[in-house]
Write a protein that holds these residues in place. Sequence first.
Motif, PDB file in Angstrom:
ATOM      1  N   VAL A  28      23.422  43.129  -6.029  1.00  0.00           N
ATOM      2  CA  VAL A  28      23.365  43.359  -4.583  1.00  0.00           C
ATOM      3  C   VAL A  28      22.368  42.381  -3.967  1.00  0.00           C
ATOM      4  O   VAL A  28      21.204  42.343  -4.364  1.00  0.00           O
ATOM      5  N   ASN A  29      22.843  41.601  -3.007  1.00  0.00           N
ATOM      6  CA  ASN A  29      21.971  40.689  -2.273  1.00  0.00           C
ATOM      7  C   ASN A  29      22.371  40.713  -0.797  1.00  0.00           C
ATOM      8  O   ASN A  29      23.318  41.407  -0.418  1.00  0.00           O
ATOM      9  N   ASP A  30      21.636  39.972   0.021  1.00  0.00           N
ATOM     10  CA  ASP A  30      21.888  39.990   1.463  1.00  0.00           C
ATOM     11  C   ASP A  30      23.299  39.525   1.821  1.00  0.00           C
ATOM     12  O   ASP A  30      23.934  40.080   2.722  1.00  0.00           O
ATOM     13  N   ALA A  31      23.791  38.510   1.117  1.00  0.00           N
ATOM     14  CA  ALA A  31      25.140  37.995   1.409  1.00  0.00           C
ATOM     15  C   ALA A  31      26.201  39.053   1.102  1.00  0.00           C
ATOM     16  O   ALA A  31      27.146  39.231   1.877  1.00  0.00           O
ATOM     17  N   LEU A  32      26.043  39.770  -0.002  1.00  0.00           N
ATOM     18  CA  LEU A  32      26.997  40.822  -0.362  1.00  0.00           C
ATOM     19  C   LEU A  32      26.970  41.942   0.676  1.00  0.00           C
ATOM     20  O   LEU A  32      28.012  42.416   1.113  1.00  0.00           O
ATOM     21  N   ILE A  33      25.784  42.343   1.076  1.00  0.00           N
ATOM     22  CA  ILE A  33      25.655  43.425   2.062  1.00  0.00           C
ATOM     23  C   ILE A  33      26.308  43.032   3.378  1.00  0.00           C
ATOM     24  O   ILE A  33      27.020  43.815   3.985  1.00  0.00           O
ATOM     25  N   LYS A  34      26.103  41.784   3.809  1.00  0.00           N
ATOM     26  CA  LYS A  34      26.725  41.321   5.057  1.00  0.00           C
ATOM     27  C   LYS A  34      28.246  41.294   4.923  1.00  0.00           C
ATOM     28  O   LYS A  34      28.961  41.689   5.839  1.00  0.00           O
ATOM     29  N   THR A  35      28.743  40.871   3.769  1.00  0.00           N
ATOM     30  CA  THR A  35      30.183  40.829   3.531  1.00  0.00           C
ATOM     31  C   THR A  35      30.793  42.229   3.591  1.00  0.00           C
ATOM     32  O   THR A  35      31.835  42.442   4.216  1.00  0.00           O
ATOM     33  N   VAL A  36      30.133  43.194   2.944  1.00  0.00           N
ATOM     34  CA  VAL A  36      30.618  44.576   2.959  1.00  0.00           C
ATOM     35  C   VAL A  36      30.580  45.128   4.387  1.00  0.00           C
ATOM     36  O   VAL A  36      31.535  45.757   4.836  1.00  0.00           O
ATOM     37  N   TYR A  37      29.498  44.868   5.102  1.00  0.00           N
ATOM     38  CA  TYR A  37      29.379  45.358   6.481  1.00  0.00           C
ATOM     39  C   TYR A  37      30.505  44.785   7.353  1.00  0.00           C
ATOM     40  O   TYR A  37      31.153  45.524   8.103  1.00  0.00           O
ATOM     41  N   ASP A  38      30.733  43.480   7.254  1.00  0.00           N
ATOM     42  CA  ASP A  38      31.781  42.836   8.059  1.00  0.00           C
ATOM     43  C   ASP A  38      33.161  43.386   7.710  1.00  0.00           C
ATOM     44  O   ASP A  38      33.998  43.620   8.590  1.00  0.00           O
ATOM     45  N   ALA A  39      33.421  43.591   6.418  1.00  0.00           N
ATOM     46  CA  ALA A  39      34.715  44.125   5.989  1.00  0.00           C
ATOM     47  C   ALA A  39      34.908  45.548   6.508  1.00  0.00           C
ATOM     48  O   ALA A  39      35.999  45.909   6.948  1.00  0.00           O
ATOM     49  N   LEU A  40      33.855  46.354   6.470  1.00  0.00           N
ATOM     50  CA  LEU A  40      33.950  47.723   6.981  1.00  0.00           C
ATOM     51  C   LEU A  40      34.158  47.741   8.495  1.00  0.00           C
ATOM     52  O   LEU A  40      34.876  48.591   9.017  1.00  0.00           O
ATOM     53  N   GLU A  41      33.533  46.828   9.182  1.00  0.00           N
ATOM     54  CA  GLU A  41      33.702  46.755  10.638  1.00  0.00           C
ATOM     55  C   GLU A  41      35.150  46.404  10.980  1.00  0.00           C
ATOM     56  O   GLU A  41      35.702  46.907  11.949  1.00  0.00           O
TER      57      GLU A  41
END
Length: 97
Positions: A28-41
Amino acid sequence: MLTGKQKSYLKGLAHTMQPIIQVGKNGVNDALIKTVYDALEARELIKVSILQNCFEEPKAIAAEIAEVINAEVIQVIGKTIVFYKESSKKKQIILPK
């Protein structure tokens, strides 16, 4: 907080979905978290796959991501995690009461 009925409904929707994000050796890193957030949005309900070379536990990964982006962990089965987060821009999934 989702009810059992709502989680069950979301599990049914996720059953036929393919994972769209993979967690590799970097964990888990910042890029992964941003990717998951964008996909969920964009989709509200996603599956995340944990690759063999990732040494973190799937439940720990799920809890960490969910806490940071304020999402719900619907289920963790083996190395697959299902997340749900209501979209602020385009709500697509209508949950049962």
